[in-house]
Every structure is written in structure tokens, then in C-alpha cells.
Write a protein that holds these residues in place. Structure first.
Motif, PDB file in Angstrom:
ATOM      1  N   PHE A  89      -0.129  12.460   3.241  1.00 38.24           N
ATOM      2  CA  PHE A  89       0.564  11.190   3.353  1.00 38.24           C
ATOM      3  C   PHE A  89       2.006  11.296   2.864  1.00 38.24           C
ATOM      4  O   PHE A  89       2.921  10.792   3.504  1.00 38.24           O
ATOM      5  CB  PHE A  89      -0.168  10.098   2.556  1.00 38.24           C
ATOM      6  N   ILE A  90       2.212  11.945   1.745  1.00 37.53           N
ATOM      7  CA  ILE A  90       3.556  12.068   1.161  1.00 37.53           C
ATOM      8  C   ILE A  90       4.472  12.846   2.101  1.00 37.53           C
ATOM      9  O   ILE A  90       5.677  12.598   2.142  1.00 37.53           O
ATOM     10  CB  ILE A  90       3.512  12.705  -0.244  1.00 37.53           C
ATOM     11  N   LYS A  97      -1.417   3.647  10.300  1.00 31.00           N
ATOM     12  CA  LYS A  97      -0.186   3.665   9.508  1.00 31.00           C
ATOM     13  C   LYS A  97      -0.235   4.640   8.343  1.00 31.00           C
ATOM     14  O   LYS A  97       0.795   5.161   7.931  1.00 31.00           O
ATOM     15  CB  LYS A  97       0.132   2.267   8.991  1.00 31.00           C
ATOM     16  N   PHE A  98      -1.425   4.842   7.784  1.00 31.21           N
ATOM     17  CA  PHE A  98      -1.509   5.662   6.579  1.00 31.21           C
ATOM     18  C   PHE A  98      -2.220   6.988   6.771  1.00 31.21           C
ATOM     19  O   PHE A  98      -1.990   7.927   6.016  1.00 31.21           O
ATOM     20  CB  PHE A  98      -2.193   4.876   5.449  1.00 31.21           C
ATOM     21  N   ILE A 137       0.836  -1.203   0.000  1.00 31.86           N
ATOM     22  CA  ILE A 137       0.000   0.000   0.000  1.00 31.86           C
ATOM     23  C   ILE A 137       0.868   1.250   0.000  1.00 31.86           C
ATOM     24  O   ILE A 137       0.632   2.193  -0.761  1.00 31.86           O
ATOM     25  CB  ILE A 137      -0.973  -0.011   1.197  1.00 31.86           C
ATOM     26  N   ASP A 138       1.887   1.285   0.849  1.00 36.67           N
ATOM     27  CA  ASP A 138       2.768   2.453   0.941  1.00 36.67           C
ATOM     28  C   ASP A 138       3.377   2.796  -0.424  1.00 36.67           C
ATOM     29  O   ASP A 138       3.273   3.927  -0.890  1.00 36.67           O
ATOM     30  CB  ASP A 138       3.871   2.188   1.966  1.00 36.67           C
ATOM     31  N   LYS A 139       3.980   1.818  -1.057  1.00 37.00           N
ATOM     32  CA  LYS A 139       4.640   2.051  -2.355  1.00 37.00           C
ATOM     33  C   LYS A 139       3.627   2.475  -3.421  1.00 37.00           C
ATOM     34  O   LYS A 139       3.876   3.391  -4.191  1.00 37.00           O
ATOM     35  CB  LYS A 139       5.371   0.774  -2.777  1.00 37.00           C
TER      36      LYS A 139
END
Length: 161
Positions: free
Chosen positions: A153-154, A124-125, A91-93
Motif C-alpha cells: 500500500f505504501i 482504492k486500497f 483510511i488513507d492517512k
């Protein structure tokens, strides 16, 4: 080592593995070839590999009402590696790549009783609950809608480090 990549070609063996992961995770609600091929060609599908084996996937489509919003269609991780951070890394990537494509917001829906998933999305996000939908996929199929501002988020450190 786990690697994340965007799927850009339709390969029968890969599609077979993706369907297998979807069926493990969602049963009859999982995506099949008829769903995955259009998502690969017209949406975004990212996979996680460990030692060349596909162990997870996440899919996105654009929201036609809000063109800078993507909808996270689903996340599936192989049973044998669940709880090891594969989904988080995937998800992060993928979110970071979507932000690089000028997507500003991501929406998803989740079963509100899936406490682990809700905790990951929020904690986490930074996803925020925005709506509660009753009978979303049929009688008794409740879903919580959540959104994430990719700009916020970025600005965060990489979730996976």
C-alpha cells in the motif's frame, strides 16, 4: 478543508460526538464510551474534521496473534458528508501512520452485501478477501475478512490525491 488527526486524549465532548457518529452508522452495533476510551488509550483512533467539526472516525487495535497486524475495528462518517471522500481520506492517512509505526498488515471485516465498502477496500486500497465468516456477530451476521499488506500500500500513490 478536511484534516485528519489521531485522538490521544479523552475529552467528554469529543467522545459524545464519536458515539453519535457510531450510532448513526451502526445503530446498536456502534461503539460507545466504554469501547472508545480504551481504544483511544490503548489502540488507535483517528478522526476527520471539517471546519473544526468531527465528521468521521476510524479505530484500530493490535492483533495479539500477529503483533505486526492491526485490526480495523470500524469506520464511521457523518451522513451529510458520505460519498464525498471523507472515509477514503481518513483510511488513507491512518494506514500511512500505522505503517510508520511498523505495522505490516491490516485486517478488517465487512458485510459482504455492502458492495460500496467492499469496492472501496479492494479498489482504492488493495485489500484482499481472505475469509468468509458465518454468524460472526450472531445468527445470520456474515462477514468477509479482508487484509492489506501495508508494504504494498505504501508503495502506491496517495489514494486521496
Amino acid at each position: 478543508m478536511i484534516t485528519i488527526e489521531r485522538v490521544q486524549t479523552v475529552e467528554p465532548q469529543l467522545i459524545k460526538r464519536l458515539v453519535q457518529l457510531e450510532t448513526e452508522a451502526f445503530g446498536i452495533g456502534g461503539l460507545n464510551e466504554w469501547h472508545l476510551v480504551p481504544l483511544i488509550r490503548h489502540g488507535r483512533v483517528y478522526i476527520a474534521r471539517k471546519n473544526f467539526e468531527v465528521i468521521g472516525l476510524v479505530q484500530y487495535m493490535l492483533d495479539w496473534q500477529i503483533p505486526r497486524r492491526a485490526y480495523m475495528f470500524g469506520v464511521s462518517v457523518a451522513k451529510e458528508v458520505r460519498g464525498q471522500g471523507v472515509g477514503t481520506k481518513l483510511i488513507d492517512k491512518s494506514l500511512r501512520e500505522l505503517a510508520g509505526e511498523n505495522i505490516e498488515e491490516v485486517e478488517l471485516t465487512v458485510d459482504p452485501d455492502n458492495v460500496v465498502a467492499v469496492r472501496v477496500y479492494e479498489g482504492k486500497f488493495g485489500f484482499v478477501a481472505t475469509d468468509f465468516r458465518v454468524d460472526e456477530y450472531g445468527a445470520g451476521e456474515k462477514r468477509m475478512a479482508m487484509t492489506l499488506s501495508l508494504t504494498k500500500f505504501i508503495g502506491k500513490d496517495n489514494v486521496c490525491e
